[in-house]
Scaffold this active site. Structure first.
Site, PDB file in Angstrom:
ATOM      1  N   ARG A   1       0.622  -0.964  -0.215  1.00 15.23           N
ATOM      2  CA  ARG A   1      -0.210   0.474   0.049  1.00 15.23           C
ATOM      3  C   ARG A   1       1.313   1.065   0.203  1.00 15.23           C
ATOM      4  O   ARG A   1       2.056   0.865   0.125  1.00 15.23           O
ATOM      5  CB  ARG A   1      -1.096   0.129   1.281  1.00 15.23           C
ATOM      6  CG  ARG A   1      -2.071  -1.094   0.992  1.00 15.23           C
ATOM      7  CD  ARG A   1      -3.336  -0.281  -0.076  1.00 15.23           C
ATOM      8  NE  ARG A   1      -4.558  -1.880  -0.121  1.00 15.23           N
ATOM      9  CZ  ARG A   1      -4.093  -2.670  -1.213  1.00 15.23           C
ATOM     10  NH1 ARG A   1      -3.107  -2.640  -1.687  1.00 15.23           N
ATOM     11  NH2 ARG A   1      -5.098  -3.269  -0.345  1.00 15.23           N
TER      12      ARG A   1
ATOM     13  N   GLU B   1      -3.360   7.397  -4.497  1.00 14.94           N
ATOM     14  CA  GLU B   1      -3.290   7.228  -6.040  1.00 14.94           C
ATOM     15  C   GLU B   1      -4.649   7.126  -6.301  1.00 14.94           C
ATOM     16  O   GLU B   1      -5.913   7.420  -5.666  1.00 14.94           O
ATOM     17  CB  GLU B   1      -3.445   5.883  -5.974  1.00 14.94           C
ATOM     18  CG  GLU B   1      -3.629   4.497  -5.650  1.00 14.94           C
ATOM     19  CD  GLU B   1      -3.207   3.081  -5.302  1.00 14.94           C
ATOM     20  OE1 GLU B   1      -3.939   1.955  -5.609  1.00 14.94           O
ATOM     21  OE2 GLU B   1      -1.862   3.102  -5.056  1.00 14.94           O
TER      22      GLU B   1
ATOM     23  N   HIS C   1      -0.982   0.645 -10.216  1.00 11.44           N
ATOM     24  CA  HIS C   1      -1.268  -0.418  -9.021  1.00 11.44           C
ATOM     25  C   HIS C   1      -2.346  -1.780 -10.228  1.00 11.44           C
ATOM     26  O   HIS C   1      -2.908  -2.032 -10.007  1.00 11.44           O
ATOM     27  CB  HIS C   1      -2.513   0.257  -8.515  1.00 11.44           C
ATOM     28  CG  HIS C   1      -3.649  -0.723  -7.316  1.00 11.44           C
ATOM     29  ND1 HIS C   1      -3.772   0.427  -5.715  1.00 11.44           N
ATOM     30  CD2 HIS C   1      -2.779  -1.986  -6.885  1.00 11.44           C
ATOM     31  CE1 HIS C   1      -3.487  -0.895  -5.085  1.00 11.44           C
ATOM     32  NE2 HIS C   1      -3.035  -2.345  -5.604  1.00 11.44           N
TER      33      HIS C   1
END
Length: 336
Positions: free
Chosen positions: A255, A284, A302
């Site tokens: 993360r 993000e 991601h």
């Protein structure tokens, strides 16, 4: 999902109840970022209301609060305390993904709301990406590829030398399912592997390092593979990055919140850290502009679990949790 369970990419996403279920059937709230094939199957089988955007999820919940009994969401969209509080009939939250930091587990527990997630099915692809990110950052593959595309190879040569990966020292922050899969991958590179967790893991072959700073000081490369949330926020701070040093590389597939992004940018700008390879970011999809300007940084949007095979398996597991809970009141992969 596979076979006839799959659906086209143009599934409806507006906030209208759908499905073939009777009017008094449990209503499912679907989050905006659920994959369209999964959303289509759920809408075909059950009464559903889909939030058009992440920002409209709470408003959609309020509009149908008297009927919603289940939230089907993603690890990114999550389900916060306000959403849980807004749904008096809520019985379960089924999440697509392994991260739990966007789910308010304490609020769910206080309401006796069951929560599921999708562990294990994404371990391999996330670990594969960690390998690719480290090799890219160490060998400068992305930088070299851009050099070729610009037509610079005939003019300036292949660019600076990279650094060897095999036979080096690898530190892993977090040794859960994904961390252990990463360690097994890199064992094939003849690497010396150590890890940091709050307590040592039993039955593993790798050495536990009680201090994250000392792990970084020892390692050539540090891979972040721990859970997100407040307990690990900015765990990788300036001290850790300085310990990793000007030849060191940090990789993050966990993360974005685990790394202090401001400290990371500064360490890279000042040459106190050799490089970074990041699949996740603190805010993000917003990425610090400074990182995008650096040639020794690999940036991905991601995509750790983003393969057709893994996303299908994740969707199948979400669907299995939904069906099992509605039929029996139990979840196949409960988060607690």
């Amino acid at each position: 999902m596979s076979g006839d369970q799959s659906a086209s990419q143009d599934a409806p996403t507006d906030a209208q109840p759908g499905g073939a279920a009777s009017p008094d059937a449990p209503l499912l709230l679907l989050s905006a970022q659920l994959p369209p094939p999964l959303k289509a199957v759920l809408q075909d089988r059950h009464a559903c209301v889909a939030a058009p955007t992440r920002e409209q999820m709470l408003a959609t919940a309020h509009a149908h609060a008297d009927r919603i009994e289940m939230v089907v969401t993603t690890a990114t969209d999550g389900a916060d305390g306000a959403l849980i509080e807004a749904l008096p009939k809520l019985r379960a939250i089924c999440s697509l993904g392994v991260g739990l930091d966007a789910l308010d587990l304490e609020a769910a527990k206080a309401r006796a709301v069951a929560v599921s997630y999708t562990p294990d099915v994404l371990n391999d692809c996330v670990a594969d990406l960690a390998v690719g990110l480290l090799i890219d950052a160490a060998r400068g593959m992305g930088r070299a590829e851009r050099l070729v595309r610009r037509g610079d190879w005939p003019r300036i040569g292949p660019g600076p030398l990279g650094t060897r990966v095999s036979g080096r020292r690898l530190g892993i922050l977090g040794l859960g399912r994904i961390g252990q899969t990463i360690a097994r991958r890199f064992a094939g590179f003849d690497m010396d592997i150590r890890y940091h967790t709050r307590t040592p893991r039993e039955g593993v072959a790798w050495t536990h390092e009680p201090s994250l700073v000392e792990l970084a000081r020892w390692a050539d490369f540090l891979i972040v593979a721990c859970a997100g949330g407040e307990a690990t926020r900015h765990l990788v701070d300036a001290r850790v990055l300085d310990a990793l040093g000007p030849q060191g590389i940090v990789v993050n597939i966990a993360r974005g919140s685990v790394i202090d992004e401001a400290a990371l940018v500064l360490a890279l700008q000042q040459g106190r850290l050799g490089g970074a390879a990041l699949d996740v970011f603190d805010q993000e999809p917003q990425v610090p502009a400074a990182l995008m300007e650096m040639d020794n940084v690999v940036l991905l949007p991601h995509i750790g679990s983003a393969t057709a095979q893994t996303r299908r398996a994740m969707g199948d597991l979400v669907l299995a949790n939904v069906e099992e809970f509605l039929a029996t009141g139990r979840l196949r992969t409960p988060a607690y």
